[in-house]
Design an enzyme around this catalytic site. Structure first.
Site, PDB file in Angstrom:
ATOM      1  N   ASP A  24      -9.135  -3.721   2.093  1.00  0.00           N
ATOM      2  CA  ASP A  24      -7.839  -4.398   2.115  1.00  0.00           C
ATOM      3  C   ASP A  24      -7.705  -5.304   3.332  1.00  0.00           C
ATOM      4  O   ASP A  24      -7.257  -6.451   3.220  1.00  0.00           O
ATOM      5  CB  ASP A  24      -6.733  -3.344   2.122  1.00  0.00           C
ATOM      6  CG  ASP A  24      -5.354  -3.936   2.312  1.00  0.00           C
ATOM      7  OD1 ASP A  24      -4.903  -4.684   1.430  1.00  0.00           O
ATOM      8  OD2 ASP A  24      -4.711  -3.653   3.352  1.00  0.00           O
ATOM      9  N   SER A  27       0.818  -1.216   0.000  1.00  0.00           N
ATOM     10  CA  SER A  27       0.000   0.000   0.000  1.00  0.00           C
ATOM     11  C   SER A  27       0.848   1.260   0.000  1.00  0.00           C
ATOM     12  O   SER A  27       0.456   2.278  -0.582  1.00  0.00           O
ATOM     13  CB  SER A  27      -0.936   0.002   1.214  1.00  0.00           C
ATOM     14  OG  SER A  27      -1.903  -1.008   1.104  1.00  0.00           O
ATOM     15  N   HIS A  82      -6.961  -9.296   3.354  1.00  0.00           N
ATOM     16  CA  HIS A  82      -5.864  -9.965   4.073  1.00  0.00           C
ATOM     17  C   HIS A  82      -6.408 -11.063   4.978  1.00  0.00           C
ATOM     18  O   HIS A  82      -5.782 -12.112   5.152  1.00  0.00           O
ATOM     19  CB  HIS A  82      -5.089  -8.955   4.911  1.00  0.00           C
ATOM     20  CG  HIS A  82      -4.110  -8.138   4.130  1.00  0.00           C
ATOM     21  ND1 HIS A  82      -3.006  -8.681   3.508  1.00  0.00           N
ATOM     22  CD2 HIS A  82      -4.061  -6.799   3.883  1.00  0.00           C
ATOM     23  CE1 HIS A  82      -2.310  -7.717   2.907  1.00  0.00           C
ATOM     24  NE2 HIS A  82      -2.938  -6.574   3.110  1.00  0.00           N
ATOM     25  N   GLU A  99     -10.281   7.375   1.923  1.00  0.00           N
ATOM     26  CA  GLU A  99      -9.836   5.981   1.772  1.00  0.00           C
ATOM     27  C   GLU A  99     -10.792   5.023   2.469  1.00  0.00           C
ATOM     28  O   GLU A  99     -11.027   5.123   3.673  1.00  0.00           O
ATOM     29  CB  GLU A  99      -8.436   5.757   2.330  1.00  0.00           C
ATOM     30  CG  GLU A  99      -7.954   4.333   2.008  1.00  0.00           C
ATOM     31  CD  GLU A  99      -6.702   3.909   2.756  1.00  0.00           C
ATOM     32  OE1 GLU A  99      -5.959   3.072   2.207  1.00  0.00           O
ATOM     33  OE2 GLU A  99      -6.469   4.394   3.877  1.00  0.00           O
ATOM     34  N   HIS A 151      -1.197  -9.466  -1.196  1.00  0.00           N
ATOM     35  CA  HIS A 151      -1.656  -8.702  -2.355  1.00  0.00           C
ATOM     36  C   HIS A 151      -1.432  -9.491  -3.632  1.00  0.00           C
ATOM     37  O   HIS A 151      -0.663 -10.464  -3.662  1.00  0.00           O
ATOM     38  CB  HIS A 151      -0.878  -7.380  -2.457  1.00  0.00           C
ATOM     39  CG  HIS A 151      -1.067  -6.473  -1.296  1.00  0.00           C
ATOM     40  ND1 HIS A 151      -0.342  -5.315  -1.127  1.00  0.00           N
ATOM     41  CD2 HIS A 151      -1.904  -6.542  -0.226  1.00  0.00           C
ATOM     42  CE1 HIS A 151      -0.727  -4.709  -0.021  1.00  0.00           C
ATOM     43  NE2 HIS A 151      -1.667  -5.449   0.554  1.00  0.00           N
ATOM     44  N   HIS A 202      -4.126  -1.604  -5.079  1.00  0.00           N
ATOM     45  CA  HIS A 202      -3.796  -2.970  -5.488  1.00  0.00           C
ATOM     46  C   HIS A 202      -5.010  -3.820  -5.166  1.00  0.00           C
ATOM     47  O   HIS A 202      -5.997  -3.328  -4.604  1.00  0.00           O
ATOM     48  CB  HIS A 202      -2.578  -3.509  -4.722  1.00  0.00           C
ATOM     49  CG  HIS A 202      -2.716  -3.339  -3.235  1.00  0.00           C
ATOM     50  ND1 HIS A 202      -3.563  -4.112  -2.471  1.00  0.00           N
ATOM     51  CD2 HIS A 202      -2.166  -2.451  -2.373  1.00  0.00           C
ATOM     52  CE1 HIS A 202      -3.517  -3.726  -1.219  1.00  0.00           C
ATOM     53  NE2 HIS A 202      -2.682  -2.697  -1.132  1.00  0.00           N
ATOM     54  N   THR A 240      -1.660   4.659   3.303  1.00  0.00           N
ATOM     55  CA  THR A 240      -2.226   5.506   2.248  1.00  0.00           C
ATOM     56  C   THR A 240      -2.313   6.975   2.655  1.00  0.00           C
ATOM     57  O   THR A 240      -1.772   7.839   1.955  1.00  0.00           O
ATOM     58  CB  THR A 240      -3.595   4.980   1.790  1.00  0.00           C
ATOM     59  OG1 THR A 240      -3.425   3.655   1.276  1.00  0.00           O
ATOM     60  CG2 THR A 240      -4.190   5.871   0.710  1.00  0.00           C
TER      61      THR A 240
END
Length: 447
Positions: free
Chosen positions: A262, A85, A266, A257, A408, A305, A138
Site C-alpha cells: 500500500d 484501510s 501511495h 499484513e 486508493h 483495497h 489494519t
C-alpha cells in the site's frame, strides 16, 4: 450479524500448555493475510516480474496457484465507494461495514467483536505480524476499538489496557512502532515485560524467543524499512518465528499484513511495490510449507483495497518491462536520501541505481538536485521527496508503468486461499463475508 462487543473482560481461561501439536488433536488454525493495497494489477505485475525470460511460458506465482475468488471493498454508505484501510480492515475483522477511519467500531462508533478477539475468548492463541507499525490501521482493527485510526498512542495503550479474561489479546506481536510504545509519558514495552512478555528489537533475536511465553518484537521507529532496503524476507522471517511460537496444543488465529504494498502504491513506486510483493511471496511459501505439515490450517489472503491505480503498459506502447528492477539494490527513497545530501559523480549515481542511466536521465537528476539545493529554506524531507519523484519517473518510463492516483481505488481485489477450508472462500464475495466465514470457522473448531 455479530453482536456489538460490550465488554472485553470475558470469562474464558487462557491455557499456556504446549504439550502436543495441532495435528495431534485436530485443532483448526486460521491465518488471515492482508496485502494492504494489493489490487489485481499487483499480482499480475508480480507474475511478469518473476517470469523467467529464458522460457516461452510466463510462469505462474503462488498467488495464481491458490486464487479462489474476489472481494468487494466499499465502506459504509456514508463514506462512498472508496474505502480506506481502517474501514476495510474493520469489515474484514468484524463482518460489519463502517466509515473511513473507523478502528473496530460501527458507524455509531460502538465497539465490534473482532475475529481475533473471538478466537481469544475461545481459548485460541493469537498473533499479529506486520511490516507497518503494529498500531497501524489494519492490525489495530483486529486488536482495538477507536473512532479514529489517527489516535496512535491511544490505540497502542489499548493493546496493554484492554484485556480478555485479564490477559492481553495477543500472544505474539511483531512489527514496527518504537515511537508509540516507548514514549516519555508511558513505556508500553516495559509494561508488557512486567506482564510476562519477552521483548526483542532486532531480527536476529527472534530465534531467542522461547515457546510458552508471549512475545513482543518491535524493529523500527514506525514502519519497517522498505523490503528493498531491509533484510531479505523480513516478513517471511517474522512469520516463521510467529508460527513457531503459536504452534501448540491449542488452535491459533494469526493476522499477517504485508503493509507496505500500500505504501508503495501511495508513493507510485513500482520498484518498492514489486519487492514488497516478493516479500509476501516468500511469506506465503512459509505458510504453504506450514499447511503441508499442519493440514488442519486454513490460510486466506486478500487485500483491503487497491492503491495507486497502477497500470502496466502506457503511452500507447504495447510494452511493460520490469527488467531493471531486478538490478536495483536500493529503494528510490534510499537513493533520493543520498542524492539530497550531496552532489555525486555520474559513476556514483549509476552505482546507487545499479544500472547505467542515460545522459538525459542523469541530466534530469542533476537538474532536480540543483533546484532543491538552491532553496535553502526547503525542508530536508521535501528535498528527498522531490528527488525521489524524479527517480520514480525514470523507472516508470523505463518499465512503461502508469498510475492514476496517489490514493486508493474502488476495484475488487483477489481472494487467495489454501488449506483445510479454502473452498469456503471461493467466488465473488463482500469483504464482510470473509469475516463472517472466519467467525464460523472459529466456532466450528470448538465443536
Amino acid at each position: 450479524m455479530r453482536k456489538l462487543l460490550t465488554t472485553l473482560c470475558l470469562s474464558v481461561s487462557i491455557s499456556s500448555a504446549y504439550a502436543t501439536t495441532n495435528q495431534d488433536i485436530g485443532a483448526d488454525n486460521i491465518i488471515m493475510v492482508v496485502a494492504d493495497g494489493m489490487g489485481p494489477t499487483y499480482t499480475t505485475a508480480y507474475r511478469y516480474f518473476q517470469d523467467n525470460p529464458e522460457t516461452n511460458k510466463v510462469e505462474t506465482t503462488i498467488f495464481d496457484k491458490y486464487l479462489v475468488g474476489t472481494s468487494s471493498t466499499y465502506p459504509a454508505k456514508m463514506s462512498g465507494y472508496v474505502t480506506d484501510s481502517a474501514a476495510s480492515a474493520t469489515a474484514l475483522s468484524t463482518g460489519v461495514k463502517s466509515y473511513n477511519g473507523a478502528i473496530g467500531v460501527d458507524v455509531n462508533k460502538k465497539p465490534l467483536l473482532t475475529v481475533l478477539e473471538h478466537a481469544k475468548t475461545l481459548n485460541m492463541k493469537t498473533g499479529v505480524v506486520v511490516t507497518s507499525q503494529v498500531n497501524h490501521a489494519t492490525p489495530a482493527s483486529y486488536l482495538a476499538h477507536n473512532e479514529s485510526r489517527k489516535n496512535y498512542d491511544a490505540i497502542a495503550n489499548s493493546y496493554v489496557d484492554e484485556k480478555i479474561n485479564n490477559n492481553v489479546k495477543f500472544d505474539v506481536l511483531l512489527g514496527g512502532g518504537w515511537k508509540y510504545f516507548i514514549r516519555e509519558d508511558r513505556n508500553l514495552v516495559e509494561e508488557l515485560q512486567q506482564q510476562g512478555f519477552q521483548y526483542v528489537d532486532k531480527y536476529d533475536d527472534l530465534a531467542n524467543l522461547r515457546v510458552g511465553k508471549p512475545a513482543l518484537g518491535l524493529f523500527a521507529d514506525v514502519g519497517l524499512p522498505w523490503a528493498l532496503d531491509d533484510e531479505k524476507g523480513r516478513l517471511a522471517n517474522m512469520t516463521s518465528h510467529a508460527l513457531r511460537l503459536l504452534d501448540n496444543d491449542k488452535p491459533f488465529f494469526m493476522l499477517v499484513e504485508a503493509s507496505q504494498v500500500d505504501w508503495a502504491g501511495h508513493s507510485n513506486d513500482i520498484a518498492a511495490a514489486l519487492l514488497e510483493m516478493a516479500d509476501l511471496d516468500a511469506t506465503m511459501q512459509v505458510l504453504e510449507q506450514f499447511v503441508a505439515k499442519n493440514p488442519n490450517t486454513t490460510v486466506i489472503l486478500t487485500a483491503d483495497h487497491s492503491t495507486g491505480g497502477v497500470t502496466l503498459g502506457v503511452n500507447g506502447d504495447y510494452l511493460w518491462k520490469p527488467e531493471i528492477i531486478h538490478r536495483m539494490k536500493h529503494s528510490p527513497n534510499f537513493i533520493a536520501k543520498q542524492l539530497s545530501e550531496e552532489k555525486l559523480s555520474k559513476a556514483k549515481v549509476n552505482e546507487l541505481f545499479n544500472f547505467e542511466l542515460t545522459e538525459e536521465e542523469i541530466k534530469a537528476i542533476f537538474s532536480k538536485q540543483d533546484e532543491v539545493f538552491a532553496d535553502s529554506e526547503l525542508a530536508s524531507w521535501k528535498k528527498v521527496r522531490a528527488i525521489e519523484k524524479e527517480i520514480k519517473e525514470i523507472i516508470d518510463v523505463r518499465t512503461y508503468t502508469g498510475w492514476t492516483t496517489s490514493g486508493h481505488t474502488a476495484v475488487d481485489v483477489p481472494v487467495i486461499a489454501f488449506g483445510k477450508h479454502a473452498a469456503v472462500f471461493a467466488g465473488n464475495q463482500d469483504n464482510t463475508d470473509i469475516a463472517k466465514k472466519i467467525f464460523n470457522l472459529i466456532d466450528s473448531t470448538q465443536q
